[in-house]
Design an enzyme around this catalytic site. Structure first.
Site, PDB file in Angstrom:
ATOM      1  CG  ASP A 175      -1.977   1.477   1.094  1.00  0.00           C
ATOM      2  OD1 ASP A 175      -2.384   1.035   0.795  1.00  0.00           O
ATOM      3  OD2 ASP A 175      -1.093   2.267   1.914  1.00  0.00           O
TER       4      ASP A 175
ATOM      5  CE1 TYR B 189       0.448   7.602   2.244  1.00  0.00           C
ATOM      6  CE2 TYR B 189       1.041   5.127   2.048  1.00  0.00           C
ATOM      7  CZ  TYR B 189       0.498   6.444   2.953  1.00  0.00           C
ATOM      8  OH  TYR B 189      -1.067   5.943   2.603  1.00  0.00           O
TER       9      TYR B 189
ATOM     10  CG  HIS C  81      -4.781   9.347   0.054  1.00  0.00           C
ATOM     11  ND1 HIS C  81      -3.802   9.528  -0.075  1.00  0.00           N
ATOM     12  CD2 HIS C  81      -5.113   9.492   1.376  1.00  0.00           C
ATOM     13  CE1 HIS C  81      -2.625   8.817   0.867  1.00  0.00           C
ATOM     14  NE2 HIS C  81      -3.604   8.862   1.577  1.00  0.00           N
TER      15      HIS C  81
ATOM     16  CE  LYS D 299      -3.877   4.935   0.500  1.00  0.00           C
ATOM     17  NZ  LYS D 299      -1.816   4.361   0.634  1.00  0.00           N
TER      18      LYS D 299
HETATM   19  P1  NAD Z   1       0.232   1.436  12.156  1.00  0.00           P
HETATM   20  O1  NAD Z   1      -1.596   1.457  12.787  1.00  0.00           O
HETATM   21  O2  NAD Z   1       0.262   1.058  10.845  1.00  0.00           O
HETATM   22  O3  NAD Z   1       1.385   1.948  12.870  1.00  0.00           O
HETATM   23  C1  NAD Z   1       2.318   1.284  12.598  1.00  0.00           C
HETATM   24  C2  NAD Z   1       3.495   1.739  13.868  1.00  0.00           C
HETATM   25  O4  NAD Z   1       3.643   0.909  14.561  1.00  0.00           O
HETATM   26  C3  NAD Z   1       5.102   1.724  13.250  1.00  0.00           C
HETATM   27  O5  NAD Z   1       5.982   2.927  13.381  1.00  0.00           O
HETATM   28  C4  NAD Z   1       5.535   0.592  14.383  1.00  0.00           C
HETATM   29  O6  NAD Z   1       6.227   1.303  15.323  1.00  0.00           O
HETATM   30  C5  NAD Z   1       4.266   0.481  14.874  1.00  0.00           C
HETATM   31  N1  NAD Z   1       4.485  -1.066  15.183  1.00  0.00           N
HETATM   32  C6  NAD Z   1       4.268  -2.200  13.793  1.00  0.00           C
HETATM   33  N2  NAD Z   1       4.239  -2.973  13.957  1.00  0.00           N
HETATM   34  C7  NAD Z   1       4.267  -3.442  15.224  1.00  0.00           C
HETATM   35  C8  NAD Z   1       4.326  -4.365  15.809  1.00  0.00           C
HETATM   36  N3  NAD Z   1       4.314  -6.134  15.475  1.00  0.00           N
HETATM   37  N4  NAD Z   1       3.551  -4.160  17.383  1.00  0.00           N
HETATM   38  C9  NAD Z   1       4.486  -2.760  18.248  1.00  0.00           C
HETATM   39  N5  NAD Z   1       4.707  -1.561  17.194  1.00  0.00           N
HETATM   40  C10 NAD Z   1       4.649  -2.211  15.801  1.00  0.00           C
HETATM   41  O7  NAD Z   1       0.250   2.504  11.277  1.00  0.00           O
HETATM   42  P2  NAD Z   1       0.525   3.484   9.551  1.00  0.00           P
HETATM   43  O8  NAD Z   1       1.623   3.392   9.021  1.00  0.00           O
HETATM   44  O9  NAD Z   1      -0.143   4.595   9.519  1.00  0.00           O
HETATM   45  O10 NAD Z   1      -1.046   2.461   9.371  1.00  0.00           O
HETATM   46  C11 NAD Z   1      -0.824   1.666   7.681  1.00  0.00           C
HETATM   47  C12 NAD Z   1      -0.776   2.115   6.166  1.00  0.00           C
HETATM   48  O11 NAD Z   1      -1.683   2.528   6.392  1.00  0.00           O
HETATM   49  C13 NAD Z   1       0.520   3.208   6.279  1.00  0.00           C
HETATM   50  O12 NAD Z   1       1.831   2.797   6.234  1.00  0.00           O
HETATM   51  C14 NAD Z   1       0.190   2.791   5.244  1.00  0.00           C
HETATM   52  O13 NAD Z   1      -0.077   2.304   3.692  1.00  0.00           O
HETATM   53  C15 NAD Z   1      -1.784   3.357   5.280  1.00  0.00           C
HETATM   54  N6  NAD Z   1      -2.134   5.081   5.411  1.00  0.00           N
HETATM   55  C16 NAD Z   1      -3.167   5.016   5.006  1.00  0.00           C
HETATM   56  C17 NAD Z   1      -3.878   6.095   4.805  1.00  0.00           C
HETATM   57  C18 NAD Z   1      -4.957   7.140   4.310  1.00  0.00           C
HETATM   58  O14 NAD Z   1      -5.332   8.615   4.797  1.00  0.00           O
HETATM   59  N7  NAD Z   1      -5.565   6.702   3.531  1.00  0.00           N
HETATM   60  C19 NAD Z   1      -3.269   6.731   6.664  1.00  0.00           C
HETATM   61  C20 NAD Z   1      -2.483   6.822   7.083  1.00  0.00           C
HETATM   62  C21 NAD Z   1      -1.621   5.407   6.836  1.00  0.00           C
END
Ligand code: NAD
Length: 279
Positions: free
Chosen positions: A48, A53, A109, A78
């Site tokens: 994704d 990004y 997005h 997106k």
């Molecule tokens: P997330 O909830 O996946 O959190 C990521 C954080 O969690 C990382 O920085 C890491 O520190 C921690 N983490 C990851 N795996 C872990 C584990 N097993 N144990 C403990 N901590 C852990 O947040 P995200 O990255 O914002 O969301 C996932 C994906 O969603 C993004 O990378 C992106 O691709 C997408 N996204 C989309 C939008 C949108 O507006 N459409 C917004 C934000 C994110």
């Protein structure tokens, strides 16, 4: 884990998507390339990304270098908020940066309701689908009112709405609306982005101890057990591995209910309000 063991979720347009993918928000340049390469080695096939990004080139390089056949990969990107007036060029630029001739899923997005162009954008998304530039098309951060308008003005329904969901922000009514309209849910920020100490909640720690898993795996499993698509992000090999290794245990009804009780409503939201987000 072998990628063939990752469940495939059926979309309303007849295509499928691997239930767990790899999120790339905040990963850039060499770090993004390294993380995507590692994720591919571990077995992820769904990625994704987004124009916003700034990592489409890095993600594309890692995918190309892997030598994995294109048809085994599922790539989402997106359209960013400042491109609602020229989505055709924006998609062409994303494809060029990714080094791909099509994406598997293209999403709007954010709805940007004040800009009020998402209906026109959606017309273009259908054209892009007809032209084979995007296999499936959907939206992100759309609230029921935005979707209702889109569905009433258009013949083609989005197959997915990618929205913020995690145990502290569960959005049961929004999700019910999506289910009623056969729009699959992708949970972004599935671990709460680490902004709120979600993984320190006792209910999550207790379930982790009971199943000999980590708190992160319990939350990934909690989403997956509800049929959601998600793509946790991490730059750390061990966590990348853990987040896919959730198909050999099951949370009990009591554990699901204990996580269900962590909902804090809009107070638990970590991202922007989709009604207000504009370029
Ligand atoms: P997330 O909830 O996946 O959190 C990521 C954080 O969690 C990382 O920085 C890491 O520190 C921690 N983490 C990851 N795996 C872990 C584990 N097993 N144990 C403990 N901590 C852990 O947040 P995200 O990255 O914002 O969301 C996932 C994906 O969603 C993004 O990378 C992106 O691709 C997408 N996204 C989309 C939008 C949108 O507006 N459409 C917004 C934000 C994110």
């Amino acid at each position: 884990m072998a990628h063939s063991e990752i469940p495939a979720i059926a979309l309303s347009d007849g295509h499928t998507i691997p239930q767990i993918g790899f999120g790339t928000y905040k990963l850039e340049g060499a770090e993004a390339e390294r993380a995507v390469t590692k994720a591919l080695e571990i077995g992820y096939r769904h990625f994704d990304t987004a124009a916003f990004y700034g990592n489409e080139e890095a993600v594309g390089r890692a995918l190309a270098a892997s030598g994995i056949p294109r048809e085994e990969l599922f790539v989402t990107t997106k359209l960013w908020n400042d491109r609602h007036a020229d989505p055709e060029r924006a998609l062409a630029e994303s494809l060029e940066r990714l080094g791909l001739d099509h994406v598997d899923l293209y999403l709007i997005h954010w709805p940007c309701p004040a800009q009020d162009r998402y209906l026109n954008v959606w017309d273009y998304f259908q054209q892009a689908q007809r032209e084979g530039l995007a296999t499936s098309i959907g939206v992100s951060n759309f609230l029921p009112q935005h979707l209702e308008r889109l569905l009433s003005e258009s013949d083609a329904a989005p197959v997915i709405d990618q929205i913020e969901v995690h145990p502290a922000y569960q959005r049961r009514e929004d999700i019910e609306f999506l289910r009623d309209h056969e729009v699959a849910v992708e949970a972004w920020g599935p671990l709460g982005q680490g902004k709120y100490p979600l993984l320190e909640e006792q209910a999550i720690i207790d379930a982790a101890e009971a199943h000999d898993k980590t708190p992160g795996q319990v939350v990934v499993r909690w989403h997956a057990q509800q049929g959601r698509i998600l793509f946790p992000k991490s730059a750390h090999t061990e966590r990348i591995r853990q987040n896919l290794d959730v198909f050999d245990f099951e949370l009990s009804e009591t554990e699901m209910a204990a996580l269900g009780a962590l909902d804090r409503g809009t107070e638990g939201r970590v991202g922007p309000d989709p009604s207000e987000m504009e370029p």
